[in-house]
Design a protein around this motif. Structure first.
Motif, PDB file in Angstrom:
ATOM      1  N   HIS A   2       0.834  -1.200   0.000  1.00  0.00           N
ATOM      2  CA  HIS A   2       0.000   0.000   0.000  1.00  0.00           C
ATOM      3  C   HIS A   2       0.870   1.251   0.000  1.00  0.00           C
ATOM      4  O   HIS A   2       1.968   1.272   0.573  1.00  0.00           O
ATOM      5  CB  HIS A   2      -0.909  -0.014   1.228  1.00  0.00           C
ATOM      6  N   ILE A   3       0.393   2.301  -0.631  1.00  0.00           N
ATOM      7  CA  ILE A   3       1.157   3.539  -0.712  1.00  0.00           C
ATOM      8  C   ILE A   3       1.481   4.104   0.665  1.00  0.00           C
ATOM      9  O   ILE A   3       2.560   4.672   0.882  1.00  0.00           O
ATOM     10  CB  ILE A   3       0.407   4.597  -1.565  1.00  0.00           C
ATOM     11  N   ASP A   4       0.586   3.939   1.646  1.00  0.00           N
ATOM     12  CA  ASP A   4       0.850   4.463   2.988  1.00  0.00           C
ATOM     13  C   ASP A   4       2.074   3.799   3.617  1.00  0.00           C
ATOM     14  O   ASP A   4       2.824   4.445   4.361  1.00  0.00           O
ATOM     15  CB  ASP A   4      -0.369   4.262   3.891  1.00  0.00           C
ATOM     16  N   THR A   5       2.296   2.525   3.333  1.00  0.00           N
ATOM     17  CA  THR A   5       3.473   1.828   3.851  1.00  0.00           C
ATOM     18  C   THR A   5       4.747   2.477   3.334  1.00  0.00           C
ATOM     19  O   THR A   5       5.713   2.693   4.078  1.00  0.00           O
ATOM     20  CB  THR A   5       3.440   0.346   3.440  1.00  0.00           C
ATOM     21  N   LEU A   6       4.749   2.817   2.045  1.00  0.00           N
ATOM     22  CA  LEU A   6       5.917   3.446   1.436  1.00  0.00           C
ATOM     23  C   LEU A   6       6.140   4.863   1.968  1.00  0.00           C
ATOM     24  O   LEU A   6       7.262   5.246   2.312  1.00  0.00           O
ATOM     25  CB  LEU A   6       5.744   3.475  -0.074  1.00  0.00           C
ATOM     26  N   LEU A   7       5.077   5.645   2.033  1.00  0.00           N
ATOM     27  CA  LEU A   7       5.203   7.023   2.517  1.00  0.00           C
ATOM     28  C   LEU A   7       5.637   7.060   3.975  1.00  0.00           C
ATOM     29  O   LEU A   7       6.450   7.906   4.372  1.00  0.00           O
ATOM     30  CB  LEU A   7       3.873   7.764   2.334  1.00  0.00           C
ATOM     31  N   ASN A   8       5.101   6.158   4.785  1.00  0.00           N
ATOM     32  CA  ASN A   8       5.492   6.119   6.199  1.00  0.00           C
ATOM     33  C   ASN A   8       6.955   5.730   6.367  1.00  0.00           C
ATOM     34  O   ASN A   8       7.644   6.234   7.275  1.00  0.00           O
ATOM     35  CB  ASN A   8       4.604   5.142   6.972  1.00  0.00           C
ATOM     36  N   SER A   9       7.453   4.856   5.496  1.00  0.00           N
ATOM     37  CA  SER A   9       8.866   4.491   5.547  1.00  0.00           C
ATOM     38  C   SER A   9       9.747   5.705   5.254  1.00  0.00           C
ATOM     39  O   SER A   9      10.779   5.921   5.921  1.00  0.00           O
ATOM     40  CB  SER A   9       9.159   3.379   4.542  1.00  0.00           C
ATOM     41  N   VAL A  10       9.344   6.519   4.270  1.00  0.00           N
ATOM     42  CA  VAL A  10      10.089   7.745   3.965  1.00  0.00           C
ATOM     43  C   VAL A  10      10.087   8.686   5.160  1.00  0.00           C
ATOM     44  O   VAL A  10      11.127   9.225   5.555  1.00  0.00           O
ATOM     45  CB  VAL A  10       9.503   8.442   2.728  1.00  0.00           C
ATOM     46  N   LYS A  11       8.925   8.893   5.765  1.00  0.00           N
ATOM     47  CA  LYS A  11       8.823   9.784   6.922  1.00  0.00           C
ATOM     48  C   LYS A  11       9.707   9.325   8.070  1.00  0.00           C
ATOM     49  O   LYS A  11      10.428  10.121   8.685  1.00  0.00           O
ATOM     50  CB  LYS A  11       7.366   9.862   7.391  1.00  0.00           C
ATOM     51  N   GLN A  12       9.665   8.033   8.394  1.00  0.00           N
ATOM     52  CA  GLN A  12      10.433   7.498   9.519  1.00  0.00           C
ATOM     53  C   GLN A  12      11.928   7.615   9.281  1.00  0.00           C
ATOM     54  O   GLN A  12      12.687   7.989  10.184  1.00  0.00           O
ATOM     55  CB  GLN A  12      10.033   6.042   9.758  1.00  0.00           C
ATOM     56  N   GLN A  13      12.370   7.317   8.065  1.00  0.00           N
ATOM     57  CA  GLN A  13      13.799   7.425   7.770  1.00  0.00           C
ATOM     58  C   GLN A  13      14.253   8.879   7.746  1.00  0.00           C
ATOM     59  O   GLN A  13      15.370   9.193   8.169  1.00  0.00           O
ATOM     60  CB  GLN A  13      14.100   6.759   6.430  1.00  0.00           C
ATOM     61  N   ALA A  14      13.391   9.774   7.255  1.00  0.00           N
ATOM     62  CA  ALA A  14      13.750  11.194   7.188  1.00  0.00           C
ATOM     63  C   ALA A  14      13.952  11.787   8.580  1.00  0.00           C
ATOM     64  O   ALA A  14      14.779  12.689   8.766  1.00  0.00           O
ATOM     65  CB  ALA A  14      12.679  11.976   6.436  1.00  0.00           C
ATOM     66  N   SER A  42       5.901  10.802  -6.001  1.00  0.00           N
ATOM     67  CA  SER A  42       5.265  10.965  -4.698  1.00  0.00           C
ATOM     68  C   SER A  42       6.234  10.697  -3.555  1.00  0.00           C
ATOM     69  O   SER A  42       6.268  11.432  -2.559  1.00  0.00           O
ATOM     70  CB  SER A  42       4.061  10.029  -4.599  1.00  0.00           C
ATOM     71  N   LEU A  43       7.045   9.658  -3.685  1.00  0.00           N
ATOM     72  CA  LEU A  43       8.002   9.310  -2.635  1.00  0.00           C
ATOM     73  C   LEU A  43       9.098  10.369  -2.513  1.00  0.00           C
ATOM     74  O   LEU A  43       9.510  10.726  -1.400  1.00  0.00           O
ATOM     75  CB  LEU A  43       8.608   7.939  -2.926  1.00  0.00           C
ATOM     76  N   VAL A  44       9.562  10.875  -3.640  1.00  0.00           N
ATOM     77  CA  VAL A  44      10.571  11.941  -3.601  1.00  0.00           C
ATOM     78  C   VAL A  44       9.973  13.208  -2.997  1.00  0.00           C
ATOM     79  O   VAL A  44      10.616  13.893  -2.184  1.00  0.00           O
ATOM     80  CB  VAL A  44      11.140  12.210  -4.998  1.00  0.00           C
ATOM     81  N   TYR A  45       8.736  13.523  -3.387  1.00  0.00           N
ATOM     82  CA  TYR A  45       8.060  14.670  -2.777  1.00  0.00           C
ATOM     83  C   TYR A  45       7.994  14.516  -1.256  1.00  0.00           C
ATOM     84  O   TYR A  45       8.272  15.463  -0.518  1.00  0.00           O
ATOM     85  CB  TYR A  45       6.644  14.833  -3.318  1.00  0.00           C
ATOM     86  N   ARG A  49       9.291  17.045   1.431  1.00  0.00           N
ATOM     87  CA  ARG A  49       8.325  17.594   2.386  1.00  0.00           C
ATOM     88  C   ARG A  49       8.874  17.557   3.815  1.00  0.00           C
ATOM     89  O   ARG A  49       8.672  18.496   4.597  1.00  0.00           O
ATOM     90  CB  ARG A  49       7.036  16.790   2.279  1.00  0.00           C
ATOM     91  N   GLU A  50       9.576  16.472   4.159  1.00  0.00           N
ATOM     92  CA  GLU A  50      10.106  16.310   5.510  1.00  0.00           C
ATOM     93  C   GLU A  50      11.252  17.275   5.804  1.00  0.00           C
ATOM     94  O   GLU A  50      11.602  17.490   6.961  1.00  0.00           O
ATOM     95  CB  GLU A  50      10.583  14.870   5.723  1.00  0.00           C
TER      96      GLU A  50
END
Length: 269
Positions: A2-14, A42-45, A49-50
């Protein structure tokens, strides 16, 4: 995945290190031999964003798709803040895979400010809400895998490779499996799902690839949920020599213009 899994991974690593974000995206997001451009952008954005104050919202995003991003293989997202001013911050994000740049984006984030200039957009899509959606057919080895994450309902134009004379596409779009909280990152991933407008002119499958994508967000956004449909209307401004120039408007469920999208597409036919 799911896209939320990917976006949350970006947020946590950032949160730990904005310059060391590593991801791998499953083949369910493939578009031909690369990842779907909307999920990549979307992932790069989200990484960019972070790196920016939350009061500043994304005003424009320019993305160049430089090379393929292989599904199932690790890649890195590198973020650089070019300039952080009082009102506007300019940020660059890159995707690196196998030490090669595969995607580069530049985003402008700006705070809302009081202004004497206030011009409303008068353009309306005039399409009925899709009570009985005209969904895109799922054709094995022709329909890209990533479209399994979305619903597309067409109002005008043809599906790719159907030999129509039309070069515009109108319709509705949404996530098939709704996000927990709909964000600008989700909207970026959603807007890019429509096939290039010129593919409907062709009578048989052919390769096409977006070279550059310019996206402008219109603020303020009204609150929407993950199940809401967004209206989409795209037209071909010009096409020749194997390249097409297209632009699209996107409205939310309330009929409010939320984004303007422009693309340069290479067509190998």
């Amino acid at each position: 995945m799911h896209i939320d899994t990917l976006l949350n991974s970006v947020k946590q690593q950032a949160e730990l290190n904005i310059n060391d974000i590593k991801l791998s995206v499953s083949s369910g997001w493939e578009q031909g031999r690369t990842l779907y451009g909307g999920i990549s952008a979307s992932l790069v954005y989200q990484a960019m964003r972070e790196a920016v104050d939350s009061e500043k919202v994304m005003r424009s995003l320019s993305t160049n798709f430089i090379g393929p991003i292989e599904a199932g293989s690790d890649f890195s997202i590198i973020v650089e803040v070019l300039r952080e001013g009082k009102n506007v911050t300019q940020v660059v994000g890159r995707v690196l895979q196998d030490n090669k740049v595969a995607l580069m984006s530049q985003a402008s984030f700006g705070i809302p400010r009081q202004s004497k200039v206030n011009v409303s957009d008068p353009l309306q899509h005039k399409m009925d809400y899709p009570e009985k959606p005209n969904f895109m057919p799922q054709i094995p080895k022709v329909t890209p895998k990533f479209l399994g994450h979305f619903d597309l309902s067409k109002n005008k134009g043809g599906w790719p490779f159907t030999g129509t004379k039309e070069s515009a596409v109108h319709g509705w779009m949404r996530f098939k499996e709704q996000p927990s909280v709909f964000s600008d990152a989700h909207l970026i991933a959603l807007i890019d799902i429509w096939p290039p407008t010129v593919l409907q002119i062709l009578c048989s499958p052919a390769m096409a690839s977006t070279m550059s994508w310019n996206l402008e967000f219109i603020h303020p956004h009204q609150k929407v949920s993950g199940v809401d449909w967004f209206a989409y209307q795209a037209q071909t401004r010009q096409a020749a020599d194997g390249y097409a120039h297209t632009e699209a408007n996107i409205w939310d469920k309330n009929g409010t213009l939320v984004a303007i999208s422009r693309q340069v597409v290479a067509v190998f036919a």
